[in-house]
Enzyme design. Structure first.
Site, mmCIF file in Angstrom:
data_model
loop_
_atom_site.group_PDB
_atom_site.id
_atom_site.type_symbol
_atom_site.label_atom_id
_atom_site.label_comp_id
_atom_site.label_asym_id
_atom_site.label_seq_id
_atom_site.Cartn_x
_atom_site.Cartn_y
_atom_site.Cartn_z
ATOM 1 N N GLU A 75 -2.805 11.210 3.656
ATOM 2 C CA GLU A 75 -3.871 10.854 4.531
ATOM 3 C C GLU A 75 -3.839 11.900 5.709
ATOM 4 O OE1 GLU A 75 -4.468 6.390 5.898
ATOM 5 O OE2 GLU A 75 -2.480 6.744 5.777
ATOM 6 N N GLU B 104 0.824 -1.329 -0.053
ATOM 7 C CA GLU B 104 -0.003 -0.147 0.039
ATOM 8 C C GLU B 104 0.851 1.305 -0.088
ATOM 9 O OE1 GLU B 104 -3.033 0.173 2.918
ATOM 10 O OE2 GLU B 104 -3.052 2.146 3.234
#
Length: 251
Positions: free
Chosen positions: A139, A134
């Site tokens: 974020e 990932e």
């Protein structure tokens, strides 16, 4: 003198050629509806892996994603006891190995929001997470204002997000900002508004530390609460919009 000028011009041309990049994917979100030949909607609560594996609160719907004024708007809402939002991906429609990924976006704010720009290995459904790898380009969690997280998840770092960087920018909630990742066979470098903030380049590259030698696909979503977003959600903040201006990928 003419030879010197000619040599300088040749060097400039060569340098320019070395810096060139080819646009292989461009989404400006200027249509009337999301292009489903490129994008998939992921719907519901993630069950049987309920809460999308992170104890998130939202149900994903198509209706919470819209195109307005050349932007993708993912809206998080609270209706009675239910939270709704949207999550879209390019899985099996646009997948690529190595390149420069650039996304211009404006963040939602408030306790409980968790917007993300990220990527998963194309074999996610076959080998699972975190073996698929990932890449978290951006974020943000509303409980920690002004902080942008860039993170790599691998089998080696499972249970301990050690391959990560938190960048504090006091104006990150104001207006649009550009989040960019340069992914090559040697390293993955992250940028915010053109400034390098983190480079991941493990000395030993194997299946445990470097699952980044295969195609990946893109994801855009706005989660609510969860393990990372936080157990506390301020219901007074809704609706909140995660606005994406464009997504571009270069080789």
């Amino acid at each position: 003198m003419k030879k010197l000028v000619s040599c300088i011009a040749t060097l400039i041309i060569l340098a320019s050629c070395q810096d060139t990049k080819t646009l292989i994917f461009e989404e400006e979100f200027d249509a009337k509806a999301l292009n489903e030949s490129i994008w998939n909607y992921e719907l519901g609560d993630g069950c049987p892996n309920c809460g999308w594996g992170n104890n998130e609160r939202q149900l994903y719907t198509k209706e919470n994603a819209s195109l307005k004024d050349g932007h993708l708007v993912i809206t998080a809402t609270k209706d009675d006891s239910l939270y709704h939002s949207s999550r879209i991906t390019t899985a099996q429609k646009f997948e690529f190995q190595y390149g420069i990924i650039e996304v211009r976006a404006k963040l939602p704010t408030g306790q409980g929001v968790w917007p993300a720009i990220w990527m998963l290995g194309h074999d996610f459904k076959e080998i699972g997470w975190p073996a698929c790898g990932e890449i978290d380009i951006m974020e943000y969690v509303g409980k920690n204002p002004h902080e942008i997280h860039t993170t790599l998840h691998t089998t080696d770092s499972h249970g301990n997000s050690k391959n990560t960087k938190i960048t504090t920018l006091n104006n990150i909630e104001e207006g649009f900002h550009v989040y960019k990742t340069n992914w090559s066979k040697d390293a993955i470098e992250f940028f915010i508004d053109g400034k390098s903030v983190y480079t991941f380049n493990p000395e030993v590259k194997n299946d445990q530390t470097w699952p980044y030698n295969k195609p990946f696909y893109l994801l855009l979503n706005l989660a609510i609460g969860g393990n990372f977003g936080g157990p506390e959600v301020d219901d007074t903040i809704f609706p909140q919009d995660f606005i994406i201006d464009y997504v571009r990928v270069y080789k």
